[in-house]
Scaffold this active site. Structure first.
Site: not given
Ligand SMILES: Cc1ncc(COP(=O)(O)O)c(C=O)c1O
Length: 413
Positions: A127, A204, A207, A230, A369
């Site tokens: 992401h 990270d 997910q 999430k 993203c």
């Molecule tokens: C794999 C991953 N990393 C980071 C993020 C960013 O999360 P947040 O917008 O809650 O900071 C997302 C959000 O879709 C994601 O799917």
């Protein structure tokens, strides 16, 4: 293992958003949990209860409301600690979300430790939140970013890992689960390999945390980031986990109240973690309501959730694959999490998302993203469906019906 919550029909009834029919008479078919999960009643009620009965600012007042808020925040921090099996509550800092946590690791730890020629190991399924902060750190420190190649299936090509791991590799940052392909990465193996060359691993877990057990000790994870929203919890609250030794050598990136130890005319010293990373008024209500979200997931059981979602993913693959012109990206269903991204020949993803919405089927379209991943896939956009605790095979049947409706509207039949 079964509990009363496990009957899926019962599970869905814990989410008030599904107690409605849309204005066009359709039920809500929510297939965008990877973007943000719907909230169970216990979370909604917890937020309301705090504000109706004992709201106060956190870590400041000794009066009764203040003390109760502090206790509830620490109970929530403890719930997070247990959830990811961290050693100590001080290793859990409240942030605004995964993005904030990753920025904190990048600018608080990496910017302080990386120097010219050091290497940061990433891959193209990440992401943007796990790419852009590292690009910024690399630009400022002179560190170099290298990408572990992906296989055609959208998995890390581990056969090439050896050539990417050297004494220069100081940090590997990787998603637990791809937000587009559903690919589940072998965190345990990666952590072992990066530690062998003296680097650290950042995970990270935005997910992965809602779908599978994350154990920072068993997997030897150095830093971990995730978001409450999430995980069936509120928006605006996220978690930074860091091993104690690493948090001790991580600089704060926000400065102000609560994060200080002593302020002098010309300089200041910092509080111990996690307070050091919690400048200003934190999202109090949301942080407290993260606990009922975690309790909910624990009560259902992550293993059960994972099984339920795997079955939905398998069924959805089977049904989608029967549709002419369907192209699904990523690994086969048995090797991935509850996320499916696809394109349909002759249909622009945005048009498809609009037409599905006409049938009450809510999906996401675009690059999600992950522009480098879409460059790798050689498409500018995909349609993504993702599942959560509340989804059923009826949702998938409605998705398939809506795709057939869209195909007719687009004259693809
Ligand atoms: C794999 C991953 N990393 C980071 C993020 C960013 O999360 P947040 O917008 O809650 O900071 C997302 C959000 O879709 C994601 O799917």
């Amino acid at each position: 293992m079964t509990t009363p919550l496990l009957n899926v029909a019962t599970l869905r009834s814990h989410f008030p958003v599904f107690d409605q029919t849309l204005p066009n008479g359709e039920p809500v078919t929510f297939l965008d949990t990877a973007a943000s999960a719907q909230k169970p009643r216990v979370v909604i009620d917890a937020e309301r209860a705090v504000q109706e009965t004992h709201y106060a600012n956190a870590y400041r007042g000794v009066y009764q409301f203040g003390a109760q808020i502090d206790d509830e925040l620490e109970a929530s921090r403890e719930a997070v600690r247990q959830f990811i099996n961290a050693e100590d509550r001080s290793e859990i800092a409240f942030t605004s979300g995964t993005t904030m946590s990753l920025n904190l690791i990048a600018f608080g730890w990496a910017a302080r430790h990386l120097k010219e020629g050091d290497e940061i190991l990433l891959n193209r399924m990440e992401h943007h939140a796990n790419l852009v902060p590292w690009q910024q750190v690399a630009a400022r420190s002179g560190a170099v970013i290298r990408y572990i190649p992906l296989t055609e299936n959208g998995q890390l090509d581990l056969s090439q890992l050896d050539s990417f791991l050297t004494e220069k590799t100081k940090l590997l940052s990787v998603t637990g689960m791809s937000n587009v392909l559903g690919t589940i990465n072998p965190i345990n193996e990666l952590s072992k390999r990066i530690h062998e060359v003296g680097g650290i691993i950042v995970v990270d877990a935005a997910q992965s945390v809602p779908h599978k057990v994350v154990d920072v000790i068993a997997d030897n994870i150095d830093f971990l980031a995730f978001s409450g929203h999430k995980l069936y919890g509120p928006t605006g609250i996220g978690i930074l986990y860091g091993r104690q030794e690493l948090l001790a050598e991580t600089n704060p990136i926000l400065f102000g109240g609560h994060m200080i130890d002593r302020v002098y005319d010309d300089h200041s010293t910092w509080a111990q973690p996690p307070a050091k990373f919690e400048a200003g008024t934190i999202p109090i209500v949301q942080a407290i309501a993260l606990k009922p979200a975690i309790d909910f997931v624990n009560e259902v059981g992550l293993h059960t959730l994972h099984e339920h979602e795997s079955e939905l993913t398998r069924y959805a693959h089977e049904c989608l694959n029967k549709i002419p012109g369907m192209h699904i990206y990523g690994p086969p269903p048995e090797e991935k999490g509850a996320i499916i991204s696809f394109t349909l020949e002759g249909a622009h993803p945005e048009d498809l998302a609009h037409l599905l919405d006409r049938k009450g089927v809510f999906v996401r379209h675009g690059h999600h993203c992950t522009m480098p991943l879409h460059d790798f896939l050689k498409v500018s956009a995909t349609v993504r469906v993702s599942f959560g605790a509340y989804n059923t095979t009826d949702d998938i049947d409605r998705l398939i019906g809506a795709i057939h409706f869209a195909r007719e509207r687009l004259r693809l039949t």
